[in-house]
Design a protein around this motif. Structure first.
Motif, PDB file in Angstrom:
ATOM      1  N   UNK A 151     -34.425  39.061 -25.120  1.00  0.00           N
ATOM      2  CA  UNK A 151     -34.743  37.678 -24.771  1.00  0.00           C
ATOM      3  C   UNK A 151     -36.192  37.511 -24.344  1.00  0.00           C
ATOM      4  N   UNK A 152     -36.715  36.311 -24.565  1.00  0.00           N
ATOM      5  CA  UNK A 152     -38.065  35.998 -24.108  1.00  0.00           C
ATOM      6  C   UNK A 152     -38.038  35.690 -22.609  1.00  0.00           C
ATOM      7  N   UNK A 153     -39.071  36.150 -21.894  1.00  0.00           N
ATOM      8  CA  UNK A 153     -39.181  35.833 -20.470  1.00  0.00           C
ATOM      9  C   UNK A 153     -38.140  36.543 -19.634  1.00  0.00           C
ATOM     10  N   UNK A 154     -37.720  35.881 -18.552  1.00  0.00           N
ATOM     11  CA  UNK A 154     -36.719  36.452 -17.648  1.00  0.00           C
ATOM     12  C   UNK A 154     -35.345  36.255 -18.251  1.00  0.00           C
ATOM     13  N   UNK A 155     -34.583  37.337 -18.447  1.00  0.00           N
ATOM     14  CA  UNK A 155     -33.290  37.221 -19.116  1.00  0.00           C
ATOM     15  C   UNK A 155     -32.268  36.420 -18.311  1.00  0.00           C
ATOM     16  N   UNK A 156     -31.363  35.758 -19.024  1.00  0.00           N
ATOM     17  CA  UNK A 156     -30.244  35.078 -18.382  1.00  0.00           C
ATOM     18  C   UNK A 156     -29.074  36.024 -18.152  1.00  0.00           C
ATOM     19  N   UNK A 157     -29.018  37.105 -18.925  1.00  0.00           N
ATOM     20  CA  UNK A 157     -27.889  38.030 -18.869  1.00  0.00           C
ATOM     21  C   UNK A 157     -28.254  39.305 -18.105  1.00  0.00           C
ATOM     22  N   UNK A 158     -27.236  39.938 -17.520  1.00  0.00           N
ATOM     23  CA  UNK A 158     -27.464  41.076 -16.630  1.00  0.00           C
ATOM     24  C   UNK A 158     -28.065  42.283 -17.340  1.00  0.00           C
ATOM     25  N   UNK A 159     -27.529  42.666 -18.494  1.00  0.00           N
ATOM     26  CA  UNK A 159     -27.928  43.936 -19.099  1.00  0.00           C
ATOM     27  C   UNK A 159     -29.418  43.971 -19.484  1.00  0.00           C
ATOM     28  N   UNK A 160     -29.931  42.966 -20.195  1.00  0.00           N
ATOM     29  CA  UNK A 160     -31.375  43.017 -20.490  1.00  0.00           C
ATOM     30  C   UNK A 160     -32.241  42.925 -19.239  1.00  0.00           C
ATOM     31  N   UNK A 161     -31.709  42.280 -18.182  1.00  0.00           N
ATOM     32  CA  UNK A 161     -32.438  42.223 -16.912  1.00  0.00           C
ATOM     33  C   UNK A 161     -32.554  43.627 -16.315  1.00  0.00           C
ATOM     34  N   UNK A 162     -31.444  44.373 -16.309  1.00  0.00           N
ATOM     35  CA  UNK A 162     -31.469  45.756 -15.817  1.00  0.00           C
ATOM     36  C   UNK A 162     -32.490  46.575 -16.603  1.00  0.00           C
ATOM     37  N   UNK A 163     -32.473  46.420 -17.933  1.00  0.00           N
ATOM     38  CA  UNK A 163     -33.380  47.193 -18.783  1.00  0.00           C
ATOM     39  C   UNK A 163     -34.841  46.868 -18.493  1.00  0.00           C
TER      40      UNK A 163
END
Length: 335
Positions: A192-204
């Motif tokens: 995703x572009x920018x700050x992710x909405x979903x947990x997994x890409x945020x963790x990554x």
């Protein structure tokens, strides 16, 4: 079969394109790239050893969709195209109804003109809303809590009415739970572009240093460890579910079916973070913050219908989810 994937360059669409192509189908992609990148096409070519035809167009352009259906002699459509951020749908509901509902109507009009009447629809477990009981089965009452979920449910209602009006239609609506992970090659995944909405890409992104820390929204839910629990399904399991749905429609009687695609098990936020930390060998910086309005403590699928009708079950583990996500994240940094 010749299969058109609307939104085919997106996260789930691209992984499904791999599975279908490797199963011997001829796959054509249609995408306006509002939620994806044309670079995915090169990555798909590396995985498959061949280029997949891709038409850049908006699914709301009925004439363009009709031309693609005719030119490529399409037999069936998998409809992924649509917007999917819950928060954005609350802030801009008209945008979501225009893209997700109007876009689906446009696709159906094109399919009717050409006489293509086999469709797999990318739906969502958000149609269920607050659980009356768990796990969610396909008979659970539907009461979406946001415009995104409403747009998926409205489209399902249109599809059901269409199948009733014309007995030649074969339609399956797949209600996803929480897609995560990446292709084993590390070439495609959720980006995703920018700050992710979903947990997994945020963790990554936190693990890679792209973001400073992870926010955990609440740790006092009535769950195993106080954090929210979700049914996380590997995207390749999900992709294989679409291939199973196409095979089912090819051989089944006509009509409309709703089928859950999930693992049937819940994983907490802290459990998912811990599994990722095991993969990377270090701790992820995280903070507990206040709960978000509308977040449910726990939800997960009853997936027996998929096993019965599609002969499909999710086979990949939480470890597989974390390992493939990290592989994709590391490959992006190197690139």
């Amino acid at each position: 079969m010749n299969i058109l994937l609307t939104g085919g360059a997106g996260y789930i669409g691209s992984h499904t394109a791999v599975v279908l192509s490797q199963a011997g189908h001829e796959v054509v992609l249609l995408d306006n790239f509002c939620n994806s990148s044309p670079s995915v096409l090169e990555r798909l070519q590396k995985i498959l050893g061949k280029a997949l035809p891709c038409v850049e167009a908006d699914v709301r352009n009925t004439d363009a969709v009709e031309r693609v259906l005719r030119e490529y002699k399409i037999d069936a459509v998998i409809h992924f195209a649509g917007l999917k951020a819950v928060g954005e749908s609350v802030a801009n509901p008209v945008l979501y109804y225009a893209n997700n509902v109007q876009g689906s109507i446009s696709l159906l009009q094109a399919m009717q003109k050409v006489g293509v009447k086999t469709l797999v629809f990318s739906s969502s477990a958000t149609v269920y809303g607050e659980p009356q009981y768990l796990p969610y089965d396909e008979d659970h009452p539907t009461k979406p809590m946001n415009p995104y979920g409403q747009s998926k449910l409205q489209t399902e209602k249109i599809l059901r009415d269409l199948a009733i009006s014309d007995a030649d239609w074969k339609i399956t609506s797949l209600r996803y739970f929480n897609p995560v992970g990446a292709h084993e090659s590390g070439l495609i995944g959720e980006d995703p572009n920018g700050i992710p909405n979903n947990l997994m890409p945020y963790i990554a992104k936190v693990a890679s240093g792209e973001l400073p820390h992870l926010n955990i929204f609440g740790d006092d839910y009535e769950t195993r460890d106080g954090t929210g629990e979700r049914d996380y399904i590997h995207v390749m399991d999900l992709a294989e579910g679409h291939e199973a749905a196409i095979s089912y429609l090819e051989n089944c009687c006509r009509g409309f079916e709703v089928i859950n695609l999930g693992t049937g098990k819940s994983v907490s936020v802290l459990e998912l973070i811990s599994a990722y930390e095991e993969v990377i060998g270090c701790k992820i910086k995280k903070f507990i913050t206040k709960k978000r309005p509308g977040d449910l403590p726990v939800y997960y699928a009853q997936a027996n219908k998929a096993k019965k009708l599609l002969n499909w079950i999710a086979i990949r583990s939480v470890g597989d989810i974390c390992e493939t996500t990290q592989r994709f994240s590391a490959a992006k940094i190197i690139a």
